[in-house]
Design an enzyme around this catalytic site. Structure first.
Site, mmCIF file in Angstrom:
data_model
loop_
_atom_site.group_PDB
_atom_site.id
_atom_site.type_symbol
_atom_site.label_atom_id
_atom_site.label_comp_id
_atom_site.label_asym_id
_atom_site.label_seq_id
_atom_site.Cartn_x
_atom_site.Cartn_y
_atom_site.Cartn_z
ATOM 1 N N GLY A 1 5.661 15.060 12.129
ATOM 2 C CA GLY A 1 6.771 14.980 11.194
ATOM 3 C C GLY A 1 6.905 13.556 10.693
ATOM 4 N N ASN B 1 12.319 8.994 12.569
ATOM 5 C CA ASN B 1 11.618 10.274 12.529
ATOM 6 C C ASN B 1 12.592 11.385 12.100
ATOM 7 O OD1 ASN B 1 13.155 10.304 14.937
ATOM 8 N ND2 ASN B 1 11.787 11.842 15.796
ATOM 9 N N CYS C 1 14.340 13.770 13.410
ATOM 10 C CA CYS C 1 15.596 14.058 14.122
ATOM 11 C C CYS C 1 16.429 12.827 14.414
ATOM 12 C CB CYS C 1 15.294 14.795 15.418
ATOM 13 S SG CYS C 1 14.702 16.466 15.137
ATOM 14 N N GLU D 1 16.046 10.131 16.321
ATOM 15 C CA GLU D 1 16.105 9.420 17.598
ATOM 16 C C GLU D 1 15.079 8.299 17.714
ATOM 17 O OE1 GLU D 1 12.871 12.426 18.398
ATOM 18 O OE2 GLU D 1 14.701 12.290 17.215
ATOM 19 N N GLY E 1 13.938 21.098 22.040
ATOM 20 C CA GLY E 1 14.183 22.506 21.779
ATOM 21 C C GLY E 1 13.137 23.436 22.347
#
Length: 744
Positions: free
Chosen positions: A129, A282, A284, A286, A432
């Protein structure tokens, strides 16, 4: 890779749940051309362990790679530690790309922009990603001297990145995801903030606004702040900070985006300021990274770090942290990077991101409520321990292998510290999918639900119960299927008297605790995390914009580096799966109202018509309902006659008969959505790919507009792959049923 060791042959079967095995088979195991698995989960872990241990030979450390392979294998198969998904998927395979996180620079020239798009394609093809800052691109309608024209602005180019991602992800094993960031002082910031009000655009992007200290100070004082043209770095005007801030809050309240990133705070903790400045993270949020950096992540399962007496096993945690740190440093060495610039930058800084999962499970096992002062204090203690021990191991690795090449001039060097192998050691990432494999709670999130309903087939309803709760309920004698179903209907145990009071306090879910409790836990972990913390702050549906604003300010004051919020039910395509009792009736999702036989058509029905742009012209889709839910669907083409019109009529008839005989709406959507017969980027605002796709999207629109506003939900919609409940956590949408992740 060596054959199975004697210890492995004598070891018990892997402690994998049926759900974990399903996820591994669907997403991680090697397959043949027909999609059949070519390896077992045991084979996969052995493949990964061998590939990562082989770095010892490359680095000539003198460590026995065979013995280390066994240690890595044991650590993963005991589910004490798991690396990020690309490492599990690709280690020991031809692709060999093991990183999840990348940041690419986006310059202000056409050449730079399309170079970034090309590199994005290569990263997404490899399973990674990408994060971008679009702050360098000159604003819309600004001068372009080379063409004597005007700039189209960063938003127009973001749409090109989005379309490229949409095309690339079609054939991948792991979806490409993007993070788009813009500085709050960019001239186009208001357009950026409003970009995802229409949820059919930039669907492959998470977006966040990069807030500065100057901006936050102006918000507090009620003053103005400078807007700066990136073309020349000069101020062009001033804007009222509170007005911009209120727009950010409004949009986040509306549908969860944009998030916010505190840019100056990221750069305050930049270990290599002499190399570059953080502009982006990135997908998300973090992992702040310099342009062309990547980071390798992995997480320790805290629920597996207990003694037999039920206390935290600090010695075991120390050993696991040290072994995991060595594992992640080895990943850097054997990784096959998608482009040379990423290879060079990643090896120069050697950042790793060791994090945790199973935090909510650990608190339950210790009998501590997630939303307690004791829980927050323990979180800070645990994360300090993890980061400190990881750094100690990194110091040892530097003595063995050398410091990261950019050590000279880094904060470690300028402060006179010891040489260290890795510029950063810790990150709290969303877990996840790997938390499903580990059968643990995700990251540092509270529980998704104590019990919830999962539909596996049209007529099969499965009640999923948190394993710790089920075990305690059975041990203490209050377990029953009826009670588990009742809990699933509520999603929480807080108001269920059949559950003992002490358990109601510790089995809290993301909606049982206040947004302020979410922030306090995030801040506790952030205090001792090198990089950042990925977490979603959940709000109930009736939360106000002032509530969101209060939490944003609290996050800033508590030292968080960014924040993502989600107000329950705020996404247009959210589908209800849990309903609460009203005084006189139970609210049932319309797609779940399923009779036993075909329903007769009443004389009058209510409905709505939706205009959808297709490659064949405008398609008008009418959806009608009776008192039991969706009943029939009609289509009309803007151009009369022809194959398209007849095929659409056939789709309408089949959908109608399906609904009248009990097929759920989401099952119809699942079959029709994504069918393509025109250009990959689609037509119109809804990016329609075909007439069938248009029908599916019209049904989704109707469902979103028809759900009862008072219904209580605990999910982020229906999973596009399996139809299960999707939860917003760790800055992403995750399906706990099949492992689907919006950001992966």
């Amino acid at each position: 890779m060596n054959n199975a060791s004697a210890a492995e042959k004598q070891a018990p079967a892997l402690p994998l749940s049926p759900n974990a095995i399903t996820v591994l088979e669907r997403r991680y195991l090697r397959r043949d051309e027909e999609g059949k698995p070519l390896e077992t989960p045991t084979d996969m872990f052995r493949r990964v362990a061998g590939a990562i241990a082989s770095a010892e030979t490359v680095l000539k450390t003198g460590v026995d790679p065979v013995a280390l392979e066994d240690e890595f294998y044991r650590m993963m198969t005991s589910l004490e530690f798991l690396p990020n998904s690309p490492t599990l998927m690709n280690a020991g395979r031809e692709l060999g790309q093991l990183s999840a996180c990348f940041v690419l620079p986006v310059g202000d020239s056409m050449e730079d922009i399309f170079e970034a798009i090309k590199n994005t394609a290569l990263i997404h093809k490899s399973g990674g990603g990408t994060g971008f800052s679009f702050s360098r691109i000159r604003p819309a309608n600004d001068v372009v001297r080379s063409t004597s024209g005007v700039s189209s602005g960063p938003l127009s180019f973001m749409k090109v990145f989005d379309a490229a991602t949409e095309t690339i992800k079609q054939g991948g094993t792991r979806r490409g995801a993007n993070m788009g960031i813009m500085r709050v002082d960019h001239p186009d910031i208001m357009d950026f903030i409003m970009a995802k009000r229409d949820q059919t655009v930039l669907t492959n992007f998470n977006i966040s606004v990069g807030l500065t200290e100057a901006f936050m100070e102006a918000v507090e004082s009620g003053g103005d702040y400078d807007i700066i043209n990136p073309r020349d770095g000069k101020p062009v005007k001033k804007m009222p900070a509170r007005k911009v801030y209120e727009h950010i809050v409004d949009l986040a309240w509306n549908n969860g985006e944009p998030g916010i990133i505190f840019l100056d705070r990221l750069n305050r903790d930049n270990p290599t300021p002499h190399v570059g400045e953080f502009e982006a993270t990135n997908p998300c949020g973090e992992q702040p990274l310099l342009p062309y950096e990547s980071c390798n992540l992995g997480s320790i399962n805290l629920a597996a770090m207990l003694t037999e007496g039920g206390d935290i096993d600090w010695d075991k945690l120390r050993e696991t942290v040290r072994l995991a740190t060595r594992f992640l440093d080895n990943v850097i060495e054997v990784n096959n990077y998608p482009i040379p610039q990423i290879d060079e930058m990643t090896r120069s800084n050697r950042k790793i991101g060791l994090g945790v999962m199973g935090w909510a499970d650990l608190l339950i096992l210790l009998g501590l409520p997630y939303n307690s002062a004791e829980g927050v204090a323990l979180g800070e203690k645990v994360m300090k321990f993890v980061t400190d021990e990881s750094r100690e191991m990194s110091y040892e690795l530097a003595a063995e292998r050398g410091a990261f090449p950019n050590f000279k001039g880094s904060v470690f060097d300028t402060k006179g510290g010891k040489k260290i192998r890795n510029a950063t050691c810790s990150t709290i990432a969303p877990t996840g999918t790997i938390s499903i494999i580990a059968s643990s709670s995700s990251g540092i999130e509270p529980l998704f639900a104590v019990s919830y309903v999962r539909q596996v087939l049209d007529d099969d309803i499965l009640v999923e119960v948190h394993p710790l709760f089920e075990k305690i309920a059975r041990d203490r004698g209050f377990y029953s299927k009826e009670l588990m179903k009742k809990i699933a209907e509520h999603g929480t145990v807080k108001d269920i008297p059949e559950v003992p009071e002490d358990l109601r306090k510790i089995f809290v879910t993301s909606h049982d605790i206040t947004p302020e409790d979410h922030i306090r836990m995030q801040a506790a972990f952030q205090n001792h995390t090198d990089n950042a913390v990925s977490k979603t702050v959940n709000f109930c549906n009736d939360a106000t914009k002032d509530d969101v604003s209060t939490v944003y300010r609290l996050a800033y004051k508590q030292g968080c580096k960014g924040i993502t919020i989600y107000r329950d039910g705020s996404r247009d395509n959210q589908v209800l799966s849990v309903a609460k009792e009203k005084e006189t009736e139970k609210v049932v999702p319309m797609e779940s109202r399923k009779p036993a036989r075909k329903r007769d058509r009443p004389r009058a029905l209510k409905g709505a018509t939706y205009q959808m742009e297709t490659g064949c012209g405008p398609l008008y889709v009418t959806v009608n309902e009776d008192t039991s839910g969706l009943f029939e669907l009609f289509t009309t083409m803007g151009k009369a006659g022809g194959c398209a019109a007849s095929q659409c009529e056939a789709i309408g008839r089949l959908v109608s008969i399906a609904w009248r005989t009990g097929v759920q709406a989401r099952q119809v959507v699942k079959q029709l959505i994504g069918i393509t017969c025109h250009k990959p980027s689609g037509f119109g605002d809804n990016r329609v790919l075909s007439c069938a796709d248009a029908v599916a999207k019209a049904i989704q629109m109707h469902m979103a507009e028809s759900v009862d506003a008072d219904a209580h939900t605990q999910n982020g919609g229906a999973c596009p792959e399996c139809g299960g409940a999707v939860e917003h956590e760790g800055g992403c949408c995750v399906c706990h049923a099949c492992g689907y992740s919006e950001c992966a």
